[in-house]
Design a protein around this motif. Structure first.
Motif, PDB file in Angstrom:
ATOM      1  N   ARG A 151      35.711  77.313   4.161  1.00  0.00           N
ATOM      2  CA  ARG A 151      36.358  78.499   4.722  1.00  0.00           C
ATOM      3  C   ARG A 151      35.672  79.776   4.255  1.00  0.00           C
ATOM      4  O   ARG A 151      35.466  80.707   5.036  1.00  0.00           O
ATOM      5  N   GLU A 196      33.842  82.016   6.847  1.00  0.00           N
ATOM      6  CA  GLU A 196      34.245  83.414   6.969  1.00  0.00           C
ATOM      7  C   GLU A 196      33.036  84.333   6.888  1.00  0.00           C
ATOM      8  O   GLU A 196      32.887  85.268   7.690  1.00  0.00           O
ATOM      9  N   LYS A 227      31.686  86.415  10.081  1.00  0.00           N
ATOM     10  CA  LYS A 227      31.440  87.854  10.027  1.00  0.00           C
ATOM     11  C   LYS A 227      30.011  88.173  10.433  1.00  0.00           C
ATOM     12  O   LYS A 227      29.760  89.124  11.189  1.00  0.00           O
TER      13      LYS A 227
END
Length: 575
Positions: free
Chosen positions: A214, A218, A222
């Motif tokens: 995760r 993430e 991004k």
């Protein structure tokens, strides 16, 4: 032959005693001498047992001694002896014959006996052979029966052994099944404990990896969002520039074509005015004006009036139901017009205009759905449309305006002008695309694909060309539905490279050739041949300025191939 003296009767006595010899009152010595002489003369011998057996006496009897017997034999004894001697020496032929006959009889009897014995032995041997054969056959039969019985017993024994073996195997299987089940149960318990331990370990490891994943995702998200945002900005900018460039090129091309057309129209204005001909822009403005009148003086006015709206709704439901019941039988067309719409004057003019708009919309919608699915359904729909055009006043203008509204200016054909019929410029590109016939959503976006739009346009245009093909039975129809309109349409279509360079333009050109190409060749002859030659050159070599008939998309390429094949079919006369 031996002769003996008769014995004297002896008194009965309970006990009898044998004597060794009988002398019949003679001396034994003299008798024996005489007998020995007689035997020696005759050659016969008498066994001792005969004399002994005939000489007996009783125990109570005593032989008296005769002391007074003289030593010499009496004369009668001598005579007897002499007679005996004579008798023994006498040769009798009969007795000889009798002896020979006895010998022959004995020999014959012996031969018969030996033959009988031989026959008996042969018969006995034959019987023994037959009996042995019978016994052998019986033994063989008994042996066969015994073997069969043994085989049956053996099979029964084998079946019994197999049954016992199966029972034993089943018992062993059940036993081993219980053993294996017990082992598996223990193994499952151990495995469950190990799995639980491994699951806990894996769950812990998974949570750790998920947390790391995760975190990594993430960061990756991004980074990708940043890249995508930059790419979308660049792509949007590029598309905007590309669209602006295409729009600018199209506007420039349209402006050049419009300028050339205006110059040509100005030079031909007087001749066109004298002939009563109009331009494509004039037809488009006329269609837009008729549509505006139909809405303002018909549909919108009726919807605002409750009493008119009720009558209009009843007629609208009847029209929708009847249009959906069309068949290929020509007898169904004529009465359908009288029940589709009342004649002029039967209802107020606003309701009549609104019903004309409803009927036109129903026919166009039927063409968009049914003809797209099956092109043969254009025949009954075109006949019904022709009957309505022939019998209903004002229906030609309304139907042509409704076609122009649903599919754009393809029915004219012409590019979309920059202004509306009243001189008002379009608000934005969304309104311009709506004028082209695209279906738009509430947000102004197009809600159909290019293929769906093309199919709708093809269905309506097939209906239009099928109506042009029908020969009027009474008076000619309005000019937009007369057969010469086909030549006008083809000339306008071939004069606009902007329309021909689109896939929709190539598809509509193919439909025009398929429906009316052969008829046009018979009507206009060599002039239409030149038009076909122009179409074939455009499909083969291109339209000029790098443009191709139908464009470079897959749909355009397929439409261009169909156009070429249809031109060849029309020229060869093979349908």
């Amino acid at each position: 032959m031996r002769f003996r003296a008769p014995r004297s009767l002896s008194p009965p006595s309970p006990q009898r005693k044998h004597r060794h010899s009988s002398t019949f009152g003679l001396n034994s010595s003299s008798e024996s001498d005489d007998e020995s002489d007689a035997d020696s003369d005759s050659g016969d011998s008498v066994p001792e047992s005969d004399s002994d057996s005939d000489s007996f006496c009783y125990a109570s009897e005593t032989i008296p001694s005769n002391p007074k017997q003289p030593s010499s034999r009496p004369s009668h004894v001598e005579d007897t002896i002499a007679a005996i001697r004579l008798r023994t020496r006498h040769h009798d032929p009969y007795e000889e014959w009798e002896r020979e006959m006895k010998k022959e009889s004995l020999r014959a009897a012996r031969k018969n006996y030996s033959d009988a014995q031989a026959n008996f032995h042969r018969y006995q041997s034959q019987r023994q052979l037959e009996e042995s054969r019978r016994l052998a056959a019986a033994f063989k039969q008994d042996e066969t029966q015994i073997l069969k019985a043994l085989d049956g017993w053996r099979l029964d024994q084998q079946a019994h052994e197999n049954h016992l073996r199966e029972m034993l195997n089943e018992r062993n299987e059940r036993l081993w099944g219980r053993i294996e089940a017990s082992i598996k149960l223990e193994q499952d318990k151990v495995q469950a404990r190990l799995d639980e331990e491994r699951r806990i370990k894996e769950e812990t490891e998974r949570k750790r990896r998920e947390q790391e994943e995760r975190k990594r995702q993430e960061e990756e998200r991004k980074r990708e969002e940043e890249q995508r945002r930059k790419w979308e900005e660049d792509e949007a900018k590029r598309k905007q520039e590309e669209e602006q460039r295409k729009l600018r090129e199209e506007k420039e091309a349209a402006a050049r074509e419009a300028k050339e057309r205006d110059e040509k129209l100005k030079s031909e204005a007087e001749n066109r005015k004298a002939a009563g001909m109009t331009t494509s822009e004039d037809d488009w403005e006329e269609a837009r004006k008729n549509l505006h009148i139909t809405k303002t003086q018909g549909t919108r006015f009726v919807k605002a009036n409750p009493s008119f709206k009720r009558i209009w709704n009843e007629g609208r439901r009847s029209i929708t139901a009847k249009i959906g019941q069309l068949t290929n039988d020509d007898t169904d067309y004529q009465p359908s017009v009288s029940i589709l719409l009342p004649q002029t004057g039967a209802v107020p003019p606003p309701i009549y205009t609104a019903l004309l708009s409803t009927l036109a919309k129903a026919l166009v919608l039927q063409a968009e759905t049914e003809i797209t699915a099956e092109k043969r359904s254009a025949i009954p729909l075109a006949q019904t449309t022709f009957n309505c055009l022939e019998q209903l006043e004002g229906f030609s203008e309304v139907l042509f305006a409704k076609m122009n509204q649903r599919i754009g200016p393809w029915v004219i054909p012409c590019p979309i002008p920059e202004k509306d019929f009243d001189g008002r410029a379009w608000k934005d590109d969304t309104e311009a695309r709506k004028m082209q016939g695209y279906r738009l959503g509430e947000d102004g976006a197009v809600v159909e694909t290019q293929n769906e739009y093309t199919d709708r346009v093809k269905g309506v245009m097939r209906l239009y060309f099928s109506v042009l093909k029908i020969v009027p039975r009474k008076a000619p129809l309005k000019k937009m539905f007369q057969l010469p309109r086909y030549w006008t349409w083809m000339a306008r279509m071939l004069g606009s490279r902007t329309l021909l360079a689109t896939p929709v333009g190539a598809e509509i050109l193919f439909i025009a050739l398929e429906v009316l190409g052969a008829d046009a060749l018979q009507i206009w002859g060599y002039q239409f041949v030149k038009m076909l030659h122009l179409i074939y050159d455009g499909a083969t070599d291109g339209l000029g300025d790098g443009k191709l008939l139908g464009g470079s998309s897959p749909d355009g390429i397929a439409a261009r191939a169909r156009v070429k094949l249809e031109v060849e079919s029309i020229m060869s006369g093979v349908r």
